[in-house]
Design an enzyme around this catalytic site. Structure first.
Site, mmCIF file in Angstrom:
data_model
loop_
_atom_site.group_PDB
_atom_site.id
_atom_site.type_symbol
_atom_site.label_atom_id
_atom_site.label_comp_id
_atom_site.label_asym_id
_atom_site.label_seq_id
_atom_site.Cartn_x
_atom_site.Cartn_y
_atom_site.Cartn_z
ATOM 1 N N ASP A 163 44.167 61.204 -8.382
ATOM 2 C CA ASP A 163 44.378 59.881 -7.795
ATOM 3 C C ASP A 163 44.955 60.011 -6.391
ATOM 4 O O ASP A 163 46.077 60.500 -6.213
ATOM 5 C CB ASP A 163 45.339 59.068 -8.663
ATOM 6 C CG ASP A 163 44.706 58.657 -9.976
ATOM 7 O OD1 ASP A 163 43.631 58.036 -9.948
ATOM 8 O OD2 ASP A 163 45.293 58.955 -11.042
ATOM 9 N N MET B 241 46.300 57.932 -3.279
ATOM 10 C CA MET B 241 46.810 56.604 -2.942
ATOM 11 C C MET B 241 47.362 56.615 -1.520
ATOM 12 O O MET B 241 48.047 57.556 -1.123
ATOM 13 C CB MET B 241 47.920 56.201 -3.920
ATOM 14 C CG MET B 241 47.514 56.247 -5.383
ATOM 15 S SD MET B 241 48.906 55.772 -6.438
ATOM 16 C CE MET B 241 48.201 56.066 -8.059
ATOM 17 N N ASP C 43 40.045 54.350 -17.059
ATOM 18 C CA ASP C 43 41.299 54.885 -16.538
ATOM 19 C C ASP C 43 42.406 53.853 -16.716
ATOM 20 O O ASP C 43 42.336 52.758 -16.160
ATOM 21 C CB ASP C 43 41.131 55.224 -15.052
ATOM 22 C CG ASP C 43 42.380 55.829 -14.433
ATOM 23 O OD1 ASP C 43 43.369 56.053 -15.151
ATOM 24 O OD2 ASP C 43 42.349 56.100 -13.218
ATOM 25 N N MET D 119 42.012 55.560 -4.071
ATOM 26 C CA MET D 119 42.616 54.229 -4.081
ATOM 27 C C MET D 119 43.146 53.970 -2.676
ATOM 28 O O MET D 119 44.358 53.940 -2.434
ATOM 29 C CB MET D 119 43.736 54.159 -5.117
ATOM 30 C CG MET D 119 43.255 54.272 -6.542
ATOM 31 S SD MET D 119 44.590 53.960 -7.724
ATOM 32 C CE MET D 119 44.544 55.466 -8.664
ATOM 33 N N SER E 35 44.739 63.075 -15.751
ATOM 34 C CA SER E 35 45.082 62.596 -14.415
ATOM 35 C C SER E 35 46.324 63.296 -13.883
ATOM 36 O O SER E 35 47.406 63.213 -14.487
ATOM 37 C CB SER E 35 45.331 61.089 -14.453
ATOM 38 O OG SER E 35 45.840 60.647 -13.207
#
Length: 218
Positions: free
Chosen positions: A36, A38, A176, A69, A9
């Site tokens: 990721d 966000m 995760d 996310m 990640s």
């Protein structure tokens, strides 16, 4: 691709040297790059967006799993597909239209993933498991790196594996959160296909592949 695979990640990488992070992933047996995204709304933090994905796409041929996310993920599908995502994973909790989002991702020619938070049961996915390509089980609360794994979440992996076998579905199961040398064997034993690891991968403590409980402590 032979499973299980490691998906480092980028959340735990040094953002000032993402080229070096890509080299580290390739050198240390990463098979997928987990990215990721966000938005500061679905989770408190803000990370990076399409321009960063586009800029690092040229650095590796490994598939990119863009983990959204974000609120209103339907607004981000096409642009991340164009930026270089290969897998696009959105949160079940962030939309009322999961089936439609899976269709949108497939229409972009990408693999569709659905993530669930620790408080979300597998049962809510019953109507979309057949069409999803990846189910991402969050084993920590999303939004921050370096958290401790919530062991009970691994029961979801086993449940998803049983459903897949019983129904003849083809989705991959990903985990995760909190994967480190002390927890990775339990994660693998649960039957997972894709192991996401951030801080333990980038600090060098998690070695891959993991072949036995004896060598994961080395």
């Amino acid at each position: 691709m032979k499973y299980p695979v490691l998906a480092p990640s980028l959340l735990s990488a040094d953002f000032s040297g993402l080229d070096k992070a890509m080299e580290q992933i390739e050198k240390n047996n990463g098979s997928v790059v987990h990215i990721d995204v966000m938005d500061g709304q679905f989770v408190p933090e803000i990370t990076y967006g399409q321009p960063v994905v586009r800029s690092i796409r040229k650095l590796t041929k490994l598939p990119f799993d863009v983990h959204l996310m974000v609120e209103n993920p339907e607004n981000q599908i096409e642009s991340f597909a164009k930026a270089g995502a290969d897998w696009i994973t959105f949160h079940y909790e962030a939309t009322a239209h999961s089936h439609r989002l899976i269709q949108m991702i497939h229409e972009c020619g990408k693999k569709a993933g659905v993530a669930i938070c620790p408080g979300t049961p597998v049962s809510v996915l019953s109507e979309i498991l057949e069409s999803a390509d990846i189910i991402l089980v969050m084993t920590v609360n999303p939004g921050w790196g370096g958290q401790k794994i919530i062991p009970s979440c691994l029961q979801k992996v086993m449940e998803l594996k049983k459903i897949r076998e019983a129904k003849g579905y083809n989705y991959l199961i990903s985990v995760d959160g909190g994967v480190n040398p002390e927890t990775v064997q339990a994660v693998l034993d649960s039957g997972v296909d894709v192991v996401v690891s951030g801080s333990s991968f980038f600090n060098g403590s998690l070695k891959w592949p993991v072949s036995s409980s004896e060598n994961i402590q080395n």
